[in-house]
Design an enzyme around this catalytic site. Structure first.
Site: not given
Ligand code: ATP
Length: 326
Positions: A13, A27, A104-105, A130, A132, A157, A188, A250, A256, A259
């Site tokens: 993302g 740079r 991300g992860d 996130d 996370d 608010r 708040g 409501r 999005h 983001r």
């Molecule tokens: P976000 O936190 O925004 O979701 P993210 O990096 O965790 O970011 P993912 O969609 O989980 O987003 O991973 C991004 C890309 O990384 C995937 O589309 C894929 O190409 C690659 N990827 C994720 N997991 C694996 C995996 N287990 N093996 C190989 N490639 C991976």
């Protein structure tokens, strides 16, 4: 082997600050006389050989822009050994000898596999709103997302107070409550529902009733996407309405808008610091680390640990939120 050309990509993302991080990587490379290769559309662009040579001037006017000019993507093909092999061959052909992944992860998991399979040096920069990811108190984009959400909810608010209304406001966070908890305290909110806690709709209702008994006339309730009440914001509204048909309730989903937008100053500075550290760590001959910030010091966490580390939500903040809504 010394690093002479670094490839950089954004994956998963998008998040505000990704452009500032690409700029910092480019740079820093220019500063150290190292070449840089931009990879479009994350791992998918690596598989397709969609590259662009970058220099210090190619990243002008980018620090203030949200999104990522290299574009981001989710690549199914990179999850397969064949896909990763194609990506490796393209990268080798381009002359790149190290890779920086901003994402991300999931993106880090891909980077780690890529390193294991081809012994290719990789570094991670955490870019996701996130927050996370283990090993850093802040991910890139998180601070901006908080400010965006707070600004939007402040506006809601005004209506809530003027009309004595209750608002259920959904914010991002499927697995982590960082955005919900911090924006909730920041605006708040009367109640905050996060994935890390098991608050039921019944408990929420009881808290709302207590609040009215204490003289509250309007209510802002922040709900993280992944909260564990078992009900989404519309179902929560219906549930409370079914018990109190007189309430004016409501729903708002920030979606999005959280983001996007220009990165905050904090995210721009963080991106710049992380970019410098990522490049210089590779130049020192190291690999498989994520750059993070902890107690305002830029440091390194092994990628493997960053992926598996789990949530670091500060439960004291949960207590602060509870006290604030007395
Ligand atoms: P976000 O936190 O925004 O979701 P993210 O990096 O965790 O970011 P993912 O969609 O989980 O987003 O991973 C991004 C890309 O990384 C995937 O589309 C894929 O190409 C690659 N990827 C994720 N997991 C694996 C995996 N287990 N093996 C190989 N490639 C991976």
């Amino acid at each position: 082997m010394s690093v002479k050309k670094i490839a950089v990509l954004t994956s998963g993302g998008d998040a505000p600050g990704m452009n500032a991080a690409i700029r910092a990587v480019v740079r820093t490379c220019a500063y150290h006389n190292v070449e840089v290769l931009g990879v479009y559309r994350g791992y998918q662009g690596m598989i397709e050989g969609d590259f662009v040579e970058l220099n210090a001037r190619s990243v002008r006017d980018t620090i203030n822009k949200g999104g990522t000019f290299l574009k981001s993507a989710r690549s199914k093909e990179f999850r397969t050994p064949e896909g990763r092999k194609k990506a490796y061959e393209n990268l080798k052909k381009s002359g790149a000898d190290a890779l920086i992944v901003i994402g991300g992860d999931g993106s880090f998991t891909g980077a780690l596999l890529f390193n294991e399979e081809f012994n290719f040096p990789v570094m991670g920069i955490p870019g996701t709103i996130d927050n996370d990811i283990y090993g850093t108190s802040h991910t890139l984009g998180y601070d901006t997302a908080l400010n965006t959400a707070v600004e939007a909810i402040d506006k809601i608010r005004d209506t809530a107070s003027s009309h004595d209304r209750m608002f259920f406001i959904e914010v991002m966070g499927r697995d982590a409550g960082f955005i919900a908890l911090n924006t909730g305290i920041g605006v708040g909110a009367e109640r905050i529902l996060i994935p890390e806690e098991n608050t039921t709709a019944e408990e929420l209702l009881a808290d709302i009733e207590k609040g009215y008994a204490k003289g509250k006339t309007s209510n802002i309730i922040i709900v993280a996407e992944g909260d564990k009440s078992g009900k989404n914001v519309f179902q929560l509204k219906e549930y409370v309405e079914s018990k109190h048909p007189g309430f004016d309730i409501r729903v708002a989903i920030l979606g999005h808008m959280q983001r996007g937008g220009a990165p905050s100053c904090y995210d721009r500075v963080l991106a710049s610091r992380m970019g410098v550290k990522a490049v210089e760590t590779l130049l020192e001959g190291k690999s498989n680390y994520m750059v993070g910030v902890n107690n305002d010091v830029i440091d390194l966490t092994p990628l493997e640990k960053a992926i598996k580390g789990g949530s670091k939500l500060d439960m004291e903040l949960v207590r602060v939120a509870e006290i604030m809504s007395v």
